[in-house]
Design an enzyme around this catalytic site. Structure first.
Site, mmCIF file in Angstrom:
data_model
loop_
_atom_site.group_PDB
_atom_site.id
_atom_site.type_symbol
_atom_site.label_atom_id
_atom_site.label_comp_id
_atom_site.label_asym_id
_atom_site.label_seq_id
_atom_site.Cartn_x
_atom_site.Cartn_y
_atom_site.Cartn_z
ATOM 1 N N THR A 24 75.385 31.021 42.125
ATOM 2 C CA THR A 24 75.459 32.281 42.871
ATOM 3 C C THR A 24 74.397 32.402 43.965
ATOM 4 O OG1 THR A 24 74.289 33.251 41.012
ATOM 5 C CG2 THR A 24 76.662 33.637 41.111
ATOM 6 N N LYS A 39 71.692 27.467 63.533
ATOM 7 C CA LYS A 39 71.542 26.271 64.365
ATOM 8 C C LYS A 39 72.414 26.371 65.620
ATOM 9 C CE LYS A 39 69.022 25.841 61.746
ATOM 10 N NZ LYS A 39 68.659 26.441 60.452
ATOM 11 N N GLY A 59 61.190 35.757 52.573
ATOM 12 C CA GLY A 59 61.629 34.965 51.433
ATOM 13 C C GLY A 59 62.970 35.421 50.897
ATOM 14 N N GLY A 114 83.080 37.687 40.827
ATOM 15 C CA GLY A 114 83.234 37.171 39.465
ATOM 16 C C GLY A 114 82.092 37.610 38.575
ATOM 17 N N SER A 140 71.226 32.819 46.496
ATOM 18 C CA SER A 140 70.129 33.768 46.693
ATOM 19 C C SER A 140 70.469 34.703 47.840
ATOM 20 C CB SER A 140 68.851 32.990 47.036
ATOM 21 O OG SER A 140 69.030 32.289 48.263
ATOM 22 N N ASP A 144 70.066 27.560 44.473
ATOM 23 C CA ASP A 144 68.992 28.545 44.653
ATOM 24 C C ASP A 144 68.747 29.379 43.396
ATOM 25 O OD1 ASP A 144 68.798 27.698 47.237
ATOM 26 O OD2 ASP A 144 69.221 29.636 48.173
ATOM 27 N N THR A 191 75.977 31.310 51.934
ATOM 28 C CA THR A 191 75.024 31.742 52.962
ATOM 29 C C THR A 191 74.885 30.671 54.037
ATOM 30 O OG1 THR A 191 73.803 33.001 51.324
ATOM 31 C CG2 THR A 191 72.619 32.424 53.332
ATOM 32 N N GLY A 220 57.022 37.853 58.566
ATOM 33 C CA GLY A 220 57.116 36.601 57.817
ATOM 34 C C GLY A 220 57.154 35.406 58.751
ATOM 35 N N HIS A 259 64.601 -0.564 70.273
ATOM 36 C CA HIS A 259 63.831 -0.060 71.414
ATOM 37 C C HIS A 259 64.782 0.273 72.563
ATOM 38 C CE1 HIS A 259 60.546 0.353 74.249
ATOM 39 N NE2 HIS A 259 61.240 -0.391 75.104
HETATM 40 P P1 NAI Z 1 59.389 31.816 53.343
HETATM 41 O O1 NAI Z 1 58.982 32.003 51.942
HETATM 42 O O2 NAI Z 1 59.491 30.441 53.896
HETATM 43 O O3 NAI Z 1 58.381 32.634 54.307
HETATM 44 C C1 NAI Z 1 58.123 34.019 54.145
HETATM 45 C C2 NAI Z 1 56.780 34.358 54.743
HETATM 46 O O4 NAI Z 1 56.636 35.779 54.734
HETATM 47 C C3 NAI Z 1 55.611 33.794 53.976
HETATM 48 O O5 NAI Z 1 54.832 33.024 54.850
HETATM 49 C C4 NAI Z 1 54.869 35.047 53.472
HETATM 50 O O6 NAI Z 1 53.475 34.869 53.424
HETATM 51 C C5 NAI Z 1 55.256 36.106 54.502
HETATM 52 N N1 NAI Z 1 55.160 37.505 54.027
HETATM 53 C C6 NAI Z 1 55.583 38.014 52.835
HETATM 54 N N2 NAI Z 1 55.318 39.354 52.783
HETATM 55 C C7 NAI Z 1 54.741 39.707 53.956
HETATM 56 C C8 NAI Z 1 54.258 40.945 54.515
HETATM 57 N N3 NAI Z 1 54.349 42.115 53.867
HETATM 58 N N4 NAI Z 1 53.699 40.930 55.762
HETATM 59 C C9 NAI Z 1 53.627 39.762 56.446
HETATM 60 N N5 NAI Z 1 54.076 38.581 55.977
HETATM 61 C C10 NAI Z 1 54.625 38.534 54.746
HETATM 62 O O7 NAI Z 1 60.784 32.601 53.475
HETATM 63 P P2 NAI Z 1 61.896 32.655 54.605
HETATM 64 O O8 NAI Z 1 61.396 32.178 55.919
HETATM 65 O O9 NAI Z 1 62.429 34.033 54.516
HETATM 66 O O10 NAI Z 1 62.991 31.605 54.107
HETATM 67 C C11 NAI Z 1 63.640 31.797 52.841
HETATM 68 C C12 NAI Z 1 64.179 30.498 52.302
HETATM 69 O O11 NAI Z 1 65.238 30.012 53.105
HETATM 70 C C13 NAI Z 1 63.113 29.461 52.220
HETATM 71 O O12 NAI Z 1 63.052 29.019 50.880
HETATM 72 C C14 NAI Z 1 63.586 28.353 53.126
HETATM 73 O O13 NAI Z 1 63.382 27.091 52.520
HETATM 74 C C15 NAI Z 1 65.061 28.618 53.333
HETATM 75 N N6 NAI Z 1 65.419 28.289 54.714
HETATM 76 C C16 NAI Z 1 65.497 26.996 55.104
HETATM 77 C C17 NAI Z 1 65.753 26.676 56.420
HETATM 78 C C18 NAI Z 1 65.814 25.250 56.823
HETATM 79 O O14 NAI Z 1 65.936 24.385 55.974
HETATM 80 N N7 NAI Z 1 65.692 24.935 58.114
HETATM 81 C C19 NAI Z 1 65.963 27.702 57.439
HETATM 82 C C20 NAI Z 1 65.844 29.025 56.932
HETATM 83 C C21 NAI Z 1 65.589 29.281 55.615
#
Ligand code: NAI
Length: 463
Positions: free
Chosen positions: A144, A53, A268, A117, A146, A309, A43, A181, A441
């Site tokens: 595998t 990015k 999420g 697999g 997420s 994940d 992913t 979200g 600096h």
């Molecule tokens: P997230 O868990 O960070 O945020 C999901 C948000 O959706 C939460 O704030 C939740 O309260 C909200 N939500 C859930 N159901 C809802 C509803 N029915 N109505 C309104 N709001 C609702 O998940 P996200 O942003 O999808 O990211 C998934 C994973 O991917 C995370 O674990 C993150 O760490 C990772 N990721 C990391 C990045 C980075 O390191 N820059 C960039 C993108 C993702």
């Protein structure tokens, strides 16, 4: 069906899997890596960190040219962007990096298998690719990953209503975009499309954005993103979303109905552990689908390991890569260990957010007394020259020992600045250690230095 045998087979070629395979090969293990996609990289490389990015950078440059250049005395007429060219650039970056993994596999002697697999028994994976093959190994490592979580009340059609993969390849700029979200994915993708001209509404169920990050930083981020034009609505739970012709209709708990051209579901991610034959080896997951492992990353079956994940914790590529190294090294008897207390995280909004260690909320909840040092980027010369004087560095240190417990940065290049904090914390540094280190600096890193000085109340450039 052809049967082959290796010492180790890695199921999944994302950041966890490809890194594990490369490290294993480096350690002299006969290793194979299986992935159902044509490109290795998972992913992160194909439809996550890297392409997002790429688009964040392109859209940021466009936005800067439109709104930021004039402050530098640079005048532009007839500024336009070409979405197809942005997408082509994004694809080229992905192709280069995934091609790099193929090259590394070849040079290090990792055997790749392409195809889905599935466990047949606890030492055999059946790979259903162009040429089905049974891959046997003494040890099997499950990587595998997420996939985006689905919600039963959101009717995803993969087009108008889709997930982050869909939002990385919109064919045109939607006039109205609703993002469900307010987490990392929601806010990064909102930023891209907002900069390119979409009217973006972010709907977040909780009373704040980015749950899990330091509350004060989240508040600052909320304010900044709002100024940039994002319509962020917290405490707003989405009840349903469905497509009606070329329009999407989103219903909010309480009765309000919103309409948009496209909807991004970013609520999420969920472990991808179904449909890989775990039942064939009697390996159970918890009810959310995560595989349990011990400190060696071994599952309840001696020869089956899992990382990344699919075992839970922070769903971050670099956490998975670190687990990969530790897991494989421990397989050969090395004493490597994983420090879950020092895993940095970065959100690529503008400005960026970088964090490592504990938040103020976590320290309060744990009853740990702490001291705080803050340096606003407004007190940093380099930030002014960049035109990036918003944001701040916050260092949290133990009140008694002065050991750094958490660092939270919102501001220019926070994603790079946080590395210094992570290194310091990994070495068990005190805030004084950072304060007594000479920083070049004029650099943004001086804000970290100054925040460390501020912990002891001796900041030079702030009051
Ligand atoms: P997230 O868990 O960070 O945020 C999901 C948000 O959706 C939460 O704030 C939740 O309260 C909200 N939500 C859930 N159901 C809802 C509803 N029915 N109505 C309104 N709001 C609702 O998940 P996200 O942003 O999808 O990211 C998934 C994973 O991917 C995370 O674990 C993150 O760490 C990772 N990721 C990391 C990045 C980075 O390191 N820059 C960039 C993108 C993702």
């Amino acid at each position: 069906m052809k049967t082959v045998r290796h010492e180790l087979v890695v199921l999944g070629g994302g950041p966890a899997g490809y890194v594990a395979a490369l490290r294993a090969a480096q350690l002299g293990i006969d290793v194979a890596c299986i992935d159902e996609n044509n490109q290795f990289g998972g992913t992160c490389l194909r439809v996550g960190c890297i392409p997002s990015k790429a688009l964040l950078e392109s859209s940021h440059l466009y936005h800067e040219a439109k709104h930021g250049f004039s402050a530098h005395g640079i005048k532009l007429d007839g500024l336009q962007f070409d979405l197809d060219a942005m997408m082509t650039r994004k694809k080229k970056i992905v192709d280069t990096l995934t091609g790099g993994i193929d090259m590394l596999f070849k040079k290090r002697g990792v055997t790749p298998y392409r195809g889905r697999g599935k466990f047949k028994d606890n030492e055999t994976i059946q790979v259903d690719g162009d040429e089905p093959v049974l891959v046997q190994a003494d040890q099997i490592l499950v990587c595998t990953g997420s996939r985006p979580a689905r919600l039963s009340f959101i009717e995803e059609d993969g087009d108008r209503i889709g997930n982050s993969t869909t939002a990385l390849s919109f064919p045109d700029v939607p006039e109205r975009l609703i993002v469900i979200g307010g987490g990392y994915i929601g806010l990064e993708m909102s930023s891209v499309w907002n900069r390119l001209g979409s009217k973006v509404i972010v709907l977040e169920a909780l009373d704040r954005i980015m749950p899990g990050i330091d509350g004060e930083v989240a508040q600052l981020a909320h304010r900044t993103l709002k100024k940039q034009g994002l319509d962020i609505r917290t405490s707003t739970f989405v009840d349903s979303a469905k497509r009606e012709g070329d329009e999407c209709v989103v219903k909010i708990k309480g009765g309000e109905t919103l309409r948009a051209d496209r909807v991004l579901l970013a609520t999420g991610r969920t472990p991808a552990t179904d449909n890989i034959g775990l039942e064939a080896i009697g390996l159970e997951t918890d009810k959310r689908g995560f595989i349990s492992v011990n400190e060696e990353f071994q599952t309840s079956l001696e020869s089956v390991y899992a990382i990344g994940d699919c075992i839970g914790g922070a769903m971050l590529a670099h956490k998975a890569m670190e687990e990969a190294i530790v897991c494989v090294e421990r397989m050969v008897g090395m004493k490597s260990h994983m420090n879950y207390d020092v895993i940095p995280a970065v959100v690529y909004t503008h400005p960026e957010i970088g964090m490592v260690g504990q938040t103020e909320e976590q320290l309060k909840e744990a009853g740990i007394e702490y001291k705080k040092g803050i340096c606003p980027f407004g007190a940093n010369g380099r930030a002014h020259t960049l035109g990036e004087s918003d944001g701040r560095v916050k260092i949290l240190a133990d009140a008694k020992t002065d050991r750094v417990l958490g660092v939270h940065i919102i501001g220019a290049r926070a994603g790079d600045l946080i590395a210094e904090a992570a290194t310091a914390m990994e070495f068990g540094a005190s805030s004084e250690d950072i304060a007594r280190t000479c920083h070049a600096h004029p650099t943004l890193s001086e804000a970290v230095h100054e925040a460390a000085l501020a912990v002891a109340g001796r900041a030079i450039h702030t009051v």
